[in-house]
Design a protein around this motif. Structure first.
Motif, PDB file in Angstrom:
ATOM      1  N   GLU A 196       0.833  -1.334  -0.480  1.00  0.00           N
ATOM      2  CA  GLU A 196      -0.202   0.118   0.150  1.00  0.00           C
ATOM      3  C   GLU A 196       0.695   1.257  -0.058  1.00  0.00           C
ATOM      4  O   GLU A 196      -0.063   2.064  -0.895  1.00  0.00           O
ATOM      5  CB  GLU A 196      -0.618  -0.105   1.065  1.00  0.00           C
ATOM      6  N   LEU A 197       2.006   1.083   0.843  1.00  0.00           N
ATOM      7  CA  LEU A 197       2.651   2.208   0.508  1.00  0.00           C
ATOM      8  C   LEU A 197       3.296   2.397  -0.634  1.00  0.00           C
ATOM      9  O   LEU A 197       3.450   4.169  -0.735  1.00  0.00           O
ATOM     10  CB  LEU A 197       3.757   2.253   1.677  1.00  0.00           C
ATOM     11  N   ALA A 198       3.843   1.467  -1.036  1.00  0.00           N
ATOM     12  CA  ALA A 198       4.014   1.657  -2.876  1.00  0.00           C
ATOM     13  C   ALA A 198       3.152   2.077  -3.669  1.00  0.00           C
ATOM     14  O   ALA A 198       3.554   3.416  -4.678  1.00  0.00           O
ATOM     15  CB  ALA A 198       5.053   0.385  -3.361  1.00  0.00           C
ATOM     16  N   SER A 199       1.869   1.367  -3.402  1.00  0.00           N
ATOM     17  CA  SER A 199       0.913   1.946  -4.177  1.00  0.00           C
ATOM     18  C   SER A 199       0.371   3.897  -4.189  1.00  0.00           C
ATOM     19  O   SER A 199       0.681   4.207  -5.475  1.00  0.00           O
ATOM     20  CB  SER A 199       0.027   1.371  -3.847  1.00  0.00           C
ATOM     21  N   THR A 200       0.316   4.318  -2.966  1.00  0.00           N
ATOM     22  CA  THR A 200       0.022   5.231  -2.896  1.00  0.00           C
ATOM     23  C   THR A 200       1.288   6.199  -3.287  1.00  0.00           C
ATOM     24  O   THR A 200       0.903   7.535  -4.046  1.00  0.00           O
ATOM     25  CB  THR A 200      -0.254   5.683  -0.907  1.00  0.00           C
ATOM     26  N   LEU A 201       2.798   5.856  -2.969  1.00  0.00           N
ATOM     27  CA  LEU A 201       3.945   6.936  -2.926  1.00  0.00           C
ATOM     28  C   LEU A 201       3.754   7.437  -4.517  1.00  0.00           C
ATOM     29  O   LEU A 201       3.973   8.337  -4.767  1.00  0.00           O
ATOM     30  CB  LEU A 201       5.228   6.223  -2.843  1.00  0.00           C
ATOM     31  N   GLU A 202       3.792   6.135  -5.372  1.00  0.00           N
ATOM     32  CA  GLU A 202       3.655   5.974  -7.006  1.00  0.00           C
ATOM     33  C   GLU A 202       2.712   7.320  -7.339  1.00  0.00           C
ATOM     34  O   GLU A 202       3.220   7.576  -8.150  1.00  0.00           O
ATOM     35  CB  GLU A 202       2.798   4.641  -7.985  1.00  0.00           C
ATOM     36  N   LYS A 203       1.218   6.988  -7.095  1.00  0.00           N
ATOM     37  CA  LYS A 203       0.304   8.091  -7.358  1.00  0.00           C
ATOM     38  C   LYS A 203       0.545   9.104  -6.289  1.00  0.00           C
ATOM     39  O   LYS A 203      -0.349   9.880  -6.964  1.00  0.00           O
ATOM     40  CB  LYS A 203      -1.607   7.578  -7.313  1.00  0.00           C
ATOM     41  N   GLU A 204       1.069   9.538  -5.186  1.00  0.00           N
ATOM     42  CA  GLU A 204       0.499  10.735  -4.757  1.00  0.00           C
ATOM     43  C   GLU A 204       1.617  11.882  -5.484  1.00  0.00           C
ATOM     44  O   GLU A 204       2.403  12.179  -6.062  1.00  0.00           O
ATOM     45  CB  GLU A 204       1.323  10.139  -3.251  1.00  0.00           C
ATOM     46  N   VAL A 205       0.932  13.367  -5.396  1.00  0.00           N
ATOM     47  CA  VAL A 205       1.824  14.351  -5.729  1.00  0.00           C
ATOM     48  C   VAL A 205       1.747  14.959  -4.616  1.00  0.00           C
ATOM     49  O   VAL A 205       3.227  15.749  -4.627  1.00  0.00           O
ATOM     50  CB  VAL A 205       1.040  14.764  -7.066  1.00  0.00           C
ATOM     51  N   ILE A 206       1.216  15.440  -3.841  1.00  0.00           N
ATOM     52  CA  ILE A 206       0.442  16.589  -2.822  1.00  0.00           C
ATOM     53  C   ILE A 206       0.416  16.825  -1.323  1.00  0.00           C
ATOM     54  O   ILE A 206       1.436  16.063  -0.293  1.00  0.00           O
ATOM     55  CB  ILE A 206       0.006  18.281  -3.231  1.00  0.00           C
ATOM     56  N   MET A 207      -0.115  15.531  -1.320  1.00  0.00           N
ATOM     57  CA  MET A 207      -0.857  15.395  -0.164  1.00  0.00           C
ATOM     58  C   MET A 207      -0.129  14.322   0.411  1.00  0.00           C
ATOM     59  O   MET A 207      -0.354  13.285  -0.384  1.00  0.00           O
ATOM     60  CB  MET A 207      -2.335  14.850  -0.058  1.00  0.00           C
ATOM     61  N   PRO A 208       0.185  14.199   1.732  1.00  0.00           N
ATOM     62  CA  PRO A 208       0.661  12.931   2.560  1.00  0.00           C
ATOM     63  C   PRO A 208       0.279  12.391   2.813  1.00  0.00           C
ATOM     64  O   PRO A 208      -0.099  11.397   3.864  1.00  0.00           O
ATOM     65  CB  PRO A 208       2.301  13.344   3.600  1.00  0.00           C
ATOM     66  N   ALA A 209      -0.576  11.081   1.731  1.00  0.00           N
ATOM     67  CA  ALA A 209      -1.830  10.541   2.175  1.00  0.00           C
ATOM     68  C   ALA A 209      -1.040   8.739   2.600  1.00  0.00           C
ATOM     69  O   ALA A 209      -1.544   7.980   3.528  1.00  0.00           O
ATOM     70  CB  ALA A 209      -3.062   9.869   1.317  1.00  0.00           C
ATOM     71  N   TRP A 210       0.465   9.003   1.984  1.00  0.00           N
ATOM     72  CA  TRP A 210       1.109   7.220   2.757  1.00  0.00           C
ATOM     73  C   TRP A 210       1.295   7.212   4.536  1.00  0.00           C
ATOM     74  O   TRP A 210       1.094   6.043   5.064  1.00  0.00           O
ATOM     75  CB  TRP A 210       2.461   7.789   2.328  1.00  0.00           C
TER      76      TRP A 210
END
Length: 279
Positions: free
Chosen positions: A120-134
């Motif tokens: 989940e961390l890899a998937s989130t960081l891959e698409k994340e631009v601004i918000m630190p949802a990870w």
């Protein structure tokens, strides 16, 4: 996303290899960088610079090697690596706050079992631009904007071990006394409550069932694949405790394993098991 997993490989590191298999099944690229001692720092740095992963995962199981992993994280940053560095394992889980308070080069800690959290961390960081949802991913510990260490909700441990992919393997199996050998686990956790044991503390602190078994069929399937594809004849079980707390349950499980071997035509094999002395 590409992920480079770093840890010792004195023998097949099942922790890293289960993580690699989970990442690959989730659509990510995963590689393993061998880090047996501090002399491997430069080699790991060069591998990371070649592979350019989005995440470097440090397998920090033992406290005795903590400084070597800290040195590696600093060497990666000094060499120009700007991706995400996370750490996991027994020591990293228990010392997560101290690590993040003292080692600025490490971005996060993955607590407890990491297959689902790391994917989940890899998937989130891959698409994340601004918000630190990870930072809100269950199982992750990280710093907030004020550099305070905050832990997201704990991750519930995998209940059905059969749902996990088999760990990745090298092209050729290890050989011991000339015999092709593979390492595997048929369970996670232990039924005992030994207060001195980090394994007990690890699973006691987790959310979910502490002691879980793979089905006999799932174990035999993995062993048969290793037997036919890799030519493995010696199987080393790294279970925290291979035995159950009941003689009757043991007899039933071991008989089923034996029958599974016979049904698949697996002959001339050897097993090595870990177990409690009272068993």
């Amino acid at each position: 996303m590409r992920v480079t997993l770093v840890g010792p490989e004195f023998e097949e590191n099942l922790s890293l290899r289960y993580l690699a298999a989970a990442l690959q099944r989730a659509g990510h690229d995963a590689s393993i960088a061998r880090f047996d001692s501090k002399e491997y720092v430069e080699g790991v740095v060069q591998q990371v610079l070649r592979e350019r992963p989005g995440i470097v995962g440090l397998s920090m199981v033992f406290q005795v090697r903590a400084r070597e992993f800290f040195e590696l994280a600093r060497a990666l940053r000094a060499a120009g690596y700007r991706g995400h560095i996370t750490a996991g394992g027994h020591f990293a889980t228990f010392a997560c706050t101290d690590i993040l308070n003292t080692v600025a080069e490490i971005d996060s800690i993955v607590r407890q079992e990491g297959e689902e959290t790391l994917c989940e961390l890899a998937s989130t960081l891959e698409k994340e631009v601004i918000m630190p949802a990870w930072k809100s991913i269950p199982g992750v510990v990280a710093r907030d904007q004020a550099a305070n260490v905050l832990a997201a909700a704990p991750r519930v441990q995998v209940a059905n071990l059969d749902s996990l992919p088999f760990p990745t393997r090298g092209e050729l199996p290890e050989r011991h006394l000339g015999v092709a050998t593979a390492f595997l686990v048929g369970s996670r956790g232990c039924y005992a409550d030994c207060e001195y044991c980090s394994i007990f503390a690890w699973h006691e602190a987790a959310v979910g069932k502490r002691y879980r078994l793979r089905s006999v069929g799932n174990i035999v399937e993995e062993m048969f694949e290793l037997y036919t594809v890799k030519g493995v004849r010696f199987f080393v079980f790294h279970d925290d405790n291979f035995f159950l707390p009941s003689a009757q349950a043991n007899r039933k499980r071991f008989t089923a394993l034996r029958d599974g071997f016979h049904e698949r035509g697996m002959k001339d094999i050897g097993l090595m098991l870990k177990l409690r002395p009272n068993d």
